[in-house]
Design an enzyme around this catalytic site. Sequence first.
Site, PDB file in Angstrom:
ATOM      1  N   HIS A   8       0.843  -1.188   0.000  1.00 48.50           N
ATOM      2  CA  HIS A   8       0.000   0.000   0.000  1.00 48.50           C
ATOM      3  C   HIS A   8       0.877   1.236   0.000  1.00 48.50           C
ATOM      4  O   HIS A   8       1.916   1.237   0.646  1.00 48.50           O
ATOM      5  CB  HIS A   8      -0.929   0.022   1.231  1.00 48.50           C
ATOM      6  CG  HIS A   8      -2.085   0.944   1.059  1.00 48.50           C
ATOM      7  ND1 HIS A   8      -1.983   2.287   1.323  1.00 48.50           N
ATOM      8  CD2 HIS A   8      -3.335   0.725   0.598  1.00 48.50           C
ATOM      9  CE1 HIS A   8      -3.146   2.849   1.046  1.00 48.50           C
ATOM     10  NE2 HIS A   8      -3.984   1.931   0.609  1.00 48.50           N
ATOM     11  N   ASP A  45      -8.039  -5.417  -0.083  1.00 49.34           N
ATOM     12  CA  ASP A  45      -8.478  -6.230  -1.216  1.00 49.34           C
ATOM     13  C   ASP A  45      -8.110  -7.696  -1.065  1.00 49.34           C
ATOM     14  O   ASP A  45      -8.705  -8.562  -1.696  1.00 49.34           O
ATOM     15  CB  ASP A  45      -7.881  -5.683  -2.520  1.00 49.34           C
ATOM     16  CG  ASP A  45      -8.381  -4.289  -2.806  1.00 49.34           C
ATOM     17  OD1 ASP A  45      -9.564  -4.039  -2.559  1.00 49.34           O
ATOM     18  OD2 ASP A  45      -7.583  -3.444  -3.239  1.00 49.34           O
TER      19      ASP A  45
HETATM   20  N1  ACO Z   1       4.205  -7.786  -4.931  1.00 50.46           N
HETATM   21  C1  ACO Z   1       5.566  -7.822  -5.079  1.00 50.46           C
HETATM   22  N2  ACO Z   1       6.363  -6.735  -4.951  1.00 50.46           N
HETATM   23  C2  ACO Z   1       5.770  -5.562  -4.650  1.00 50.46           C
HETATM   24  C3  ACO Z   1       4.366  -5.452  -4.467  1.00 50.46           C
HETATM   25  C4  ACO Z   1       3.583  -6.628  -4.605  1.00 50.46           C
HETATM   26  N3  ACO Z   1       2.271  -6.581  -4.447  1.00 50.46           N
HETATM   27  N4  ACO Z   1       4.059  -4.176  -4.169  1.00 50.46           N
HETATM   28  C5  ACO Z   1       5.206  -3.487  -4.174  1.00 50.46           C
HETATM   29  N5  ACO Z   1       6.251  -4.329  -4.456  1.00 50.46           N
HETATM   30  C6  ACO Z   1       7.685  -3.988  -4.481  1.00 50.46           C
HETATM   31  C7  ACO Z   1       8.047  -3.211  -5.747  1.00 50.46           C
HETATM   32  O1  ACO Z   1       8.454  -4.085  -6.786  1.00 50.46           O
HETATM   33  C8  ACO Z   1       9.172  -2.347  -5.226  1.00 50.46           C
HETATM   34  O2  ACO Z   1      10.329  -3.149  -5.114  1.00 50.46           O
HETATM   35  P1  ACO Z   1      11.816  -2.502  -5.358  1.00 50.46           P
HETATM   36  O3  ACO Z   1      11.995  -1.523  -4.236  1.00 50.46           O
HETATM   37  O4  ACO Z   1      12.749  -3.657  -5.310  1.00 50.46           O
HETATM   38  O5  ACO Z   1      11.752  -1.831  -6.700  1.00 50.46           O
HETATM   39  C9  ACO Z   1       8.736  -1.993  -3.799  1.00 50.46           C
HETATM   40  O6  ACO Z   1       7.894  -3.090  -3.398  1.00 50.46           O
HETATM   41  C10 ACO Z   1       7.953  -0.676  -3.706  1.00 50.46           C
HETATM   42  O7  ACO Z   1       6.901  -0.723  -4.652  1.00 50.46           O
HETATM   43  P2  ACO Z   1       6.172   0.569  -5.256  1.00 50.46           P
HETATM   44  O8  ACO Z   1       5.423   0.157  -6.491  1.00 50.46           O
HETATM   45  O9  ACO Z   1       7.161   1.674  -5.378  1.00 50.46           O
HETATM   46  O10 ACO Z   1       5.179   0.902  -4.076  1.00 50.46           O
HETATM   47  P3  ACO Z   1       3.972   1.917  -4.136  1.00 50.46           P
HETATM   48  O11 ACO Z   1       3.774   2.371  -2.764  1.00 50.46           O
HETATM   49  O12 ACO Z   1       4.148   2.920  -5.208  1.00 50.46           O
HETATM   50  O13 ACO Z   1       2.751   0.952  -4.648  1.00 50.46           O
HETATM   51  C11 ACO Z   1       0.880  -0.448  -4.677  1.00 50.46           C
HETATM   52  C12 ACO Z   1       1.702   0.566  -3.874  1.00 50.46           C
HETATM   53  C13 ACO Z   1       0.488   0.137  -6.049  1.00 50.46           C
HETATM   54  C14 ACO Z   1      -0.408  -0.755  -3.918  1.00 50.46           C
HETATM   55  C15 ACO Z   1       1.716  -1.739  -4.872  1.00 50.46           C
HETATM   56  O14 ACO Z   1       2.114  -2.264  -3.616  1.00 50.46           O
HETATM   57  C16 ACO Z   1       0.981  -2.807  -5.684  1.00 50.46           C
HETATM   58  O15 ACO Z   1       1.027  -2.767  -6.927  1.00 50.46           O
HETATM   59  N6  ACO Z   1       0.269  -3.775  -5.009  1.00 50.46           N
HETATM   60  C17 ACO Z   1      -0.503  -4.772  -5.691  1.00 50.46           C
HETATM   61  C18 ACO Z   1      -1.828  -4.209  -6.137  1.00 50.46           C
HETATM   62  C19 ACO Z   1      -2.788  -3.954  -4.999  1.00 50.46           C
HETATM   63  O16 ACO Z   1      -2.972  -4.784  -4.115  1.00 50.46           O
HETATM   64  N7  ACO Z   1      -3.442  -2.779  -5.038  1.00 50.46           N
HETATM   65  C20 ACO Z   1      -4.446  -2.381  -4.048  1.00 50.46           C
HETATM   66  C21 ACO Z   1      -3.988  -1.233  -3.241  1.00 50.46           C
HETATM   67  S1  ACO Z   1      -5.138  -0.870  -1.938  1.00 50.46           S
HETATM   68  C22 ACO Z   1      -6.414  -0.081  -2.678  1.00 50.46           C
HETATM   69  O17 ACO Z   1      -6.318   0.590  -3.660  1.00 50.46           O
HETATM   70  C23 ACO Z   1      -7.712  -0.241  -2.056  1.00 50.46           C
END
Ligand code: ACO
Length: 423
Positions: free
Chosen positions: A306, A363
């Site tokens: 998140h 979710d």
């Molecule tokens: N699975 C694996 N790796 C992940 C995940 C995941 N679900 N989420 C983040 N990471 C990793 C990224 O690859 C990144 O790794 P790195 O530092 O080695 O490059 C690090 O964690 C940070 O990720 P960001 O994308 O920069 O984190 P951000 O805070 O921008 O993204 C987000 C948050 C979009 C929710 C992300 O965690 C994601 O895509 N999750 C999966 C989708 C999801 O569950 N969305 C629902 C969100 S809640 C809502 O809207 C109600």
Amino acid sequence: MATFTIKDNRTGRSAEFEVLDSTLGSPVVDITGLHKELGVYTYDNGLGMTATCQSEITFIDGAKGELLYRGYPIEELAEKKNYIEVCYLILHGELPNSDQYESFEKDIRIKSYPHEGIKNLFSAFPDNGHPMAILSSAVSALSAFHHQHLNIKDDEEFMEMARRIIAKMPTLAAYTYRHSMGYPLIYPDMDRYFTENFLYMLRAFPTGKTEISEVETRALDTIFMLHADHEQNASTTTVRAVGSTGAHPYAAVVAGINALWGRAHGGANESVIAQLEMIGSVENVDRFIKRAKDPNDPFRLMGFGHRVYKNFDPRARVLKRLRDELRDTIGINSKLIEIADRVEEIALNDEYFVKRNLYPNIDFYSGTILEALGIRKKMFTPIFVIGRTVGWITHLIEQKRDPKQKIYRPRQRYIGKKRRSVP
Ligand code: ACO
């Protein structure tokens, strides 16, 4: 006055900016005059460090895993109140007394009927169109049927406009579903409470009795409550951006619906179940976890991570408890839960996820509950829309009441070609 000094090390020039206190959470630096003083803009990819507005509605402490609506913790609201009371709270700032609740709830029932003309729209869509695409078009049409809300002059009109869209969203979502299934569209039942009515509209046939248990209504009502608002997330910011131009309030909500659809935001609830189904069995979980950790593989674990919560998502905690309570009462798909539990167990103990603060979000749990209520995957994100409508519309009203509100117009760091002549 507390100030914050920014120094430009290239020129040695510095300027002071006012630090504005927040009731809770970090203070903010008002950099409105930054370009005038120092000739630079800020670069904040994804707006993660930028407060785009002032708001009194919702507070999140991502480090503590806290979510408050108008100051009340979400866990207490979920335990003691229903969704319509929470809607009143979010819209009006205070919980309703019994008279206020009665009249608000009654008006929501009355307003649940959309104009008859809107029904005609649905026949134009293919059966297999995604419900988010159809719902977005239906809400867009609603702005044409309620043109009077374009220029609102007083508070009573704001509330009328808000109650109207909150009340109609479940009906439009149910029409969307029924059309996609080839079922006849049916009218809301005025004798039923909001959430029970939505379940009724999903399940009912023109003849026969529709059974909806109190447990089911309460479970979905909790899901609506937990989704009701979440401060300046991607869809709410989109609603405010469109609202700032003076567009029709329902057109701004349409923009929010479209922003919510994406898998990184509200679309994740549908993707979680699709992913658990794809994993297929507990034995395959390790393989998918490995893929999620591979930097060269775009695969992500849906329902994990998140932007704001870096400890845990308090909504996820409420839903995990609810899911476990419902296991025996409404026959939750135990195979999917088994896979989900294994994913959770591995991820919570794996260095990759721990180091990046990746925890299950709302979710991760909502899908298994919705599935147990007999709701199809494709309707999961429209259900998020129903819950979030009150949040979007309250942000819009707050923005419209703010005498300092401005059109959203961010800047960019231009990295394209310099000026050149056409050969
Ligand atoms: N699975 C694996 N790796 C992940 C995940 C995941 N679900 N989420 C983040 N990471 C990793 C990224 O690859 C990144 O790794 P790195 O530092 O080695 O490059 C690090 O964690 C940070 O990720 P960001 O994308 O920069 O984190 P951000 O805070 O921008 O993204 C987000 C948050 C979009 C929710 C992300 O965690 C994601 O895509 N999750 C999966 C989708 C999801 O569950 N969305 C629902 C969100 S809640 C809502 O809207 C109600």
